[in-house]
Each structure stands twice: as structure tokens, then as C-alpha cells.
Motif scaffolding. Structure first.
Motif, PDB file in Angstrom:
ATOM      1  N   ALA A 121      -0.252  26.102  32.791  1.00 46.37           N
ATOM      2  CA  ALA A 121      -0.636  24.811  33.363  1.00 46.37           C
ATOM      3  C   ALA A 121      -1.116  23.850  32.272  1.00 46.37           C
ATOM      4  O   ALA A 121      -0.811  22.654  32.297  1.00 46.37           O
ATOM      5  CB  ALA A 121      -1.735  25.013  34.412  1.00 46.37           C
ATOM      6  N   ASN A 122      -1.871  24.371  31.313  1.00 45.33           N
ATOM      7  CA  ASN A 122      -2.341  23.528  30.215  1.00 45.33           C
ATOM      8  C   ASN A 122      -1.166  22.999  29.389  1.00 45.33           C
ATOM      9  O   ASN A 122      -1.162  21.839  28.969  1.00 45.33           O
ATOM     10  CB  ASN A 122      -3.296  24.332  29.341  1.00 45.33           C
ATOM     11  CG  ASN A 122      -3.984  23.492  28.272  1.00 45.33           C
ATOM     12  OD1 ASN A 122      -4.525  24.031  27.320  1.00 45.33           O
ATOM     13  ND2 ASN A 122      -3.979  22.187  28.413  1.00 45.33           N
ATOM     14  N   ASP A 123      -0.162  23.856  29.174  1.00 49.62           N
ATOM     15  CA  ASP A 123       1.037  23.397  28.459  1.00 49.62           C
ATOM     16  C   ASP A 123       1.704  22.242  29.201  1.00 49.62           C
ATOM     17  O   ASP A 123       2.178  21.279  28.592  1.00 49.62           O
ATOM     18  CB  ASP A 123       2.039  24.548  28.316  1.00 49.62           C
ATOM     19  CG  ASP A 123       1.555  25.627  27.358  1.00 49.62           C
ATOM     20  OD1 ASP A 123       0.956  25.277  26.331  1.00 49.62           O
ATOM     21  OD2 ASP A 123       1.786  26.811  27.650  1.00 49.62           O
TER      22      ASP A 123
ATOM     23  N   TRP B  11       7.397  31.968  26.697  1.00 52.53           N
ATOM     24  CA  TRP B  11       7.085  30.639  27.220  1.00 52.53           C
ATOM     25  C   TRP B  11       7.161  29.579  26.127  1.00 52.53           C
ATOM     26  O   TRP B  11       7.613  28.461  26.360  1.00 52.53           O
ATOM     27  CB  TRP B  11       5.697  30.646  27.854  1.00 52.53           C
ATOM     28  CG  TRP B  11       5.670  31.320  29.187  1.00 52.53           C
ATOM     29  CD1 TRP B  11       6.734  31.763  29.900  1.00 52.53           C
ATOM     30  CD2 TRP B  11       4.516  31.619  29.971  1.00 52.53           C
ATOM     31  NE1 TRP B  11       6.324  32.331  31.088  1.00 52.53           N
ATOM     32  CE2 TRP B  11       4.971  32.259  31.154  1.00 52.53           C
ATOM     33  CE3 TRP B  11       3.157  31.439  29.794  1.00 52.53           C
ATOM     34  CZ2 TRP B  11       4.095  32.701  32.145  1.00 52.53           C
ATOM     35  CZ3 TRP B  11       2.274  31.870  30.782  1.00 52.53           C
ATOM     36  CH2 TRP B  11       2.740  32.485  31.950  1.00 52.53           C
ATOM     37  N   ASP B  12       6.711  29.918  24.933  1.00 61.52           N
ATOM     38  CA  ASP B  12       6.787  28.964  23.826  1.00 61.52           C
ATOM     39  C   ASP B  12       8.227  28.530  23.592  1.00 61.52           C
ATOM     40  O   ASP B  12       8.509  27.347  23.357  1.00 61.52           O
ATOM     41  CB  ASP B  12       6.213  29.579  22.547  1.00 61.52           C
ATOM     42  CG  ASP B  12       4.700  29.749  22.610  1.00 61.52           C
ATOM     43  OD1 ASP B  12       4.080  29.185  23.528  1.00 61.52           O
ATOM     44  OD2 ASP B  12       4.143  30.447  21.747  1.00 61.52           O
ATOM     45  N   SER B  13       9.148  29.487  23.660  1.00 59.38           N
ATOM     46  CA  SER B  13      10.565  29.174  23.460  1.00 59.38           C
ATOM     47  C   SER B  13      11.093  28.279  24.579  1.00 59.38           C
ATOM     48  O   SER B  13      11.812  27.307  24.328  1.00 59.38           O
ATOM     49  CB  SER B  13      11.371  30.474  23.381  1.00 59.38           C
ATOM     50  OG  SER B  13      12.755  30.210  23.274  1.00 59.38           O
ATOM     51  N   ILE B  14      10.730  28.601  25.822  1.00 56.05           N
ATOM     52  CA  ILE B  14      11.189  27.794  26.963  1.00 56.05           C
ATOM     53  C   ILE B  14      10.649  26.372  26.876  1.00 56.05           C
ATOM     54  O   ILE B  14      11.364  25.392  27.114  1.00 56.05           O
ATOM     55  CB  ILE B  14      10.751  28.465  28.285  1.00 56.05           C
ATOM     56  CG1 ILE B  14      11.525  29.765  28.504  1.00 56.05           C
ATOM     57  CG2 ILE B  14      10.969  27.522  29.469  1.00 56.05           C
ATOM     58  CD1 ILE B  14      11.039  30.569  29.698  1.00 56.05           C
ATOM     59  N   LEU B  15       9.369  26.236  26.514  1.00 57.44           N
ATOM     60  CA  LEU B  15       8.749  24.915  26.420  1.00 57.44           C
ATOM     61  C   LEU B  15       9.365  24.104  25.283  1.00 57.44           C
ATOM     62  O   LEU B  15       9.594  22.895  25.413  1.00 57.44           O
ATOM     63  CB  LEU B  15       7.245  25.059  26.213  1.00 57.44           C
ATOM     64  CG  LEU B  15       6.456  25.599  27.416  1.00 57.44           C
ATOM     65  CD1 LEU B  15       5.076  26.069  26.984  1.00 57.44           C
ATOM     66  CD2 LEU B  15       6.342  24.529  28.500  1.00 57.44           C
TER      67      LEU B  15
ATOM     68  N   PRO C  57      11.247  25.499  34.478  1.00 54.39           N
ATOM     69  CA  PRO C  57      11.557  25.067  35.849  1.00 54.39           C
ATOM     70  C   PRO C  57      10.307  24.543  36.551  1.00 54.39           C
ATOM     71  O   PRO C  57       9.190  24.746  36.083  1.00 54.39           O
ATOM     72  CB  PRO C  57      12.080  26.344  36.506  1.00 54.39           C
ATOM     73  CG  PRO C  57      11.437  27.452  35.739  1.00 54.39           C
ATOM     74  CD  PRO C  57      11.298  26.963  34.321  1.00 54.39           C
ATOM     75  N   HIS C  58      10.519  23.910  37.688  1.00 52.79           N
ATOM     76  CA  HIS C  58       9.375  23.298  38.373  1.00 52.79           C
ATOM     77  C   HIS C  58       8.568  24.325  39.172  1.00 52.79           C
ATOM     78  O   HIS C  58       7.464  24.010  39.637  1.00 52.79           O
ATOM     79  CB  HIS C  58       9.852  22.181  39.315  1.00 52.79           C
ATOM     80  CG  HIS C  58      10.554  22.677  40.546  1.00 52.79           C
ATOM     81  ND1 HIS C  58      11.890  23.025  40.557  1.00 52.79           N
ATOM     82  CD2 HIS C  58      10.099  22.895  41.801  1.00 52.79           C
ATOM     83  CE1 HIS C  58      12.224  23.431  41.762  1.00 52.79           C
ATOM     84  NE2 HIS C  58      11.169  23.366  42.545  1.00 52.79           N
TER      85      HIS C  58
END
Length: 372
Positions: free
Chosen positions: A47-49, A16-20, A26-27
């Protein structure tokens, strides 16, 4: 809610860190996995991200007012849909209960949620009125002028009402993200699944469970390791054991089977009274632990890992003295007992009845060469 960074799935957190960081989130995201695998804490972390007002390389800073509100489960732009009893029930009316339950056990399953809401045994669902209510809220501007997130917990309960959300997911309001959480992915409508980034949470490893118990719940290290071994890769069960456990499951199982093999009725009755006096959740976990141990015996017919010498001796004895086919009936008895505990059976009588049935089952499958 704590655990915003460490929810027991470090590989997924890294993904997730990489995607962010690349701004490729995605939505709509579907998080699925077994109970206790961290799917709900993981949803809150993501959600917090999404909501952080001062992200660093796409990831939440965990320090801004938005992050503080997300950690306390009071962020106004995090919306929820959860299973409820009563067709007119709306999640917003149960937010206080929901937040309190999350504070106590963010790893909870549906059964634990119904217990907390005092609707145990009643049918729960995600209802039409609730979906209509949250849809109207999502079409409004966010409270803080940024993103909005809808977390749908146990999304398998959408059932026929899932189509009501399909159009919203296909054409979401501006700056709106959906996080669906489920332990029954196959019950989510294919049309919804196909529109989500799907993320599988594997059963948590013992080392991660032990670490969370020590770091987040202040359990001493040796107890945490024992609980991690007993909980069946389920952090929710591990937390329940850490809070309530009076038993060492491995030693208790050894004691129980020795009592069964000794064929002394008074000792079986005493053990049944002892076990029947424990908390029902703990009795259920003991039954599941016994099933898990027996399945390991059947899987490779070698002793399972255990720090207890008596535990190794007991399993070795069972391997050598009983035919494998006999254990299938034992598993069935334990599974039946587990279900009956949930239905408010007299547990002391139930454990005595199970003990007699299992004793008879083992007697008929004792290897013949041992009897001569």
C-alpha cells in the motif's frame, strides 16, 4: 507501522519490486498465508508503494510525507475493512483501536484482535453497512489527489457480503487499488479470487523471524534464536513470546515428560500449578509447541533439531520406549487442552487432568520389551 521493507518475505519483496518497476501492478491483489507469515505487514508495504508521491523505480521512497503517514497508519487514502462484532459496526469507528493494535502487534491474528477489542468469544464479521460505507468513500476523490487503497483484512469474513464488493473490484473507481488479506483463501469467493493477483506467503523461516526480533524488537540474539525455534514459523507467536515469555519451551517440555514418567502425583500437580499460572496465550503456545515436537517424532522417528542436550535425550528416550500409535492420543489431549484454554477453563485443573490422561495413554503404549 514499521517493517515496510522487511516483513520477513524477501523473495516476495523482490518480486513486487520488479512488478512495480515495470508498472505492472494490477488493481486487485490477494495476499494469503498462515497466521504470522507477514500477510498484513506485507499488505502495508505494498500500500505504501502505491501511495508514495516520490517513488523510485515504482517503489516507495520511505521518506516523503505520504510514506511517513503510511508508516504511522494514518494515511487518509488507506481505507480498511476488518472483522467486527455487531452488525452495525463500521471500521472507521474502530480506527484508533486498529492503529493501536497494529502498533503493538502487526502480526496479530483474529483471536488477538478480538481480545484487543474486548469482544473475545463474540461472533465477528465484515458487515453490509461497513461495505456500503467504504464503497461510498472510495467513490470520492482521494485526499491527496493520487491513488487510494482499500485493505480488507481477513477477507474470508466477507462470506455472503462478498458479492457487494465484486462489482467494485470489477469496475474500480479511478486510481483505486484493493489488497485482500486472508489466512483462509479457500473461503474467498472464486469470482473475487479470479480477479486478483494472488500472492502466497509461505511460513516464515526461523532465520527471518530471529532477524526481525533482533532488528525490530531489540531481542538479544540468543533469545531470538530460541523463540524462533519455538514459535512454529509464526511471527505473531514469536513476538508474543518475546514480550511475555517466562518459559523455555524445550526445557519445560523435557521437565514435564520426566514428571509424567516418574508417576509422582505431587510433582504433576506442582507442574500443573506452575503452567496454569502463566499467561493463557503462553500456555496455548506451549501446547502447540508440544504438538509440533511430537509430530516431528512421528514424521521420521528421529530426534528433532535441538540445542539442548537434555531435549535430545528426552526425544531419543520417547522414540525408544513408546510405540508411535500412542502419540496420537497425546496430540488429541493437547489439542483439546489448547481449545479449552481459549474457553476460560480453570487452567491449573486442566493441565493436571491432561497430565493424568497423557500419563495413562503412554503407559498403555509402552513397548513390551522395556517392561521385561
Amino acid at each position: 507501522m514499521r517493517l515496510l521493507d522487511d516483513f520477513g518475505q524477501p523473495a516476495i519483496r523482490q518480486q513486487w519490486d520488479s512488478i512495480l518497476q515495470q508498472d505492472r501492478l494490477p488493481h486487485a491483489t490477494l495476499i494469503y498465508g498462515d497466521p504470522g507469515s507477514g500477510i498484513l505487514p506485507g499488505a502495508f508495504s505494498l500500500a505504501n508503494d502505491i501511495l508514495c508521491t516520490s517513488p523510485k523505480e515504482g517503489k516507495a521512497c520511505r521518506k516523503c510525507p505520504s510514506c511517513n503517514r503510511a508508516q504511522k497508519c494514518i494515511h487518509p487514502d488507506i481505507h480498511f475493512l476488518v472483522p467486527l462484532a455487531g452488525s452495525k459496526s463500521i471500521t472507521t469507528e474502530f480506527l484508533d483501536h486498529w492503529r493501536e493494535a497494529l502498533t503493538i502487534n502487526p502480526w496479530m491474528n483474529v483471536f488477538q484482535w478480538t481480545q484487543f477489542c474486548d469482544v473475545e468469544g463474540k461472533q465477528v464479521d465484515i458487515h453490509k453497512e461497513d461495505i456500503q460505507h467504504v464503497t461510498a468513500e472510495l467513490c470520492l476523490q482521494s485526499f491527496e489527489g493520487g491513488n487510494k487503497v482499500l485493505i480488507i483484512w481477513m477477507a474470508q469474513f466477507l462470506t455472503k457480503e462478498g458479492n457487494r464488493l465484486l462489482k467494485l473490484i470489477e469496475e474500480p473507481p479511478e486510481q483505486t487499488y484493493f489488497i485482500l488479506v486472508t489466512n483462509q483463501r479457500e473461503h474467498i469467493l472464486p469470482t473475487i479470487r479470479s480477479r486478483c493477483m494472488q500472492v502466497y506467503f509461505a511460513p516464515m523461516e526461523n532465520q527471518h523471524i530471529s532477524r526481525l526480533l533482533v532488528n525490530e524488537y531489540k531481542v538479544n540474539e540468543s533469545t531470538a534464536e530460541r523463540i524462533a525455534e519455538q514459535c512454529g514459523n509464526d511471527m505473531g507467536k514469536a513476538l508474543a513470546l518475546a514480550q511475555n515469555s517466562m518459559l523455555n519451551f524445550r526445557e519445560e517440555m523435557t521437565s514435564w515428560f520426566r514428571t509424567l514418567l516418574a508417576k509422582r502425583g505431587n510433582e504433576m500437580a506442582a507442574w500443573a500449578t506452575k503452567m496454569g499460572g502463566q499467561e493463557k496465550e503462553e500456555q496455548k503456545q506451549f501446547a502447540l509447541f508440544a504438538i509440533s515436537t511430537i509430530r516431528e517424532i512421528l514424521k521420521d522417528n528421529t530426534p528433532v533439531r535441538s540445542k539442548s542436550e537434555s531435549g535430545r535425550e528426552m526425544i531419543r528416550y520417547m522414540n525408544e520406549h513408546f510405540h508411535p500409535s500412542g502419540w496420537h492420543g497425546v496430540i488429541q489431549s493437547l489439542q483439546s487442552g489448547h481449545d479449552k484454554i481459549s474457553r476460560n477453563a480453570n487452567t491449573k485443573l486442566l493441565w493436571l487432568s491432561m497430565a493424568i490422561a497423557i500419563k495413562n495413554q503412554l503407559a498403555t503404549h509402552r513397548l513390551q520389551h522395556i517392561n521385561h
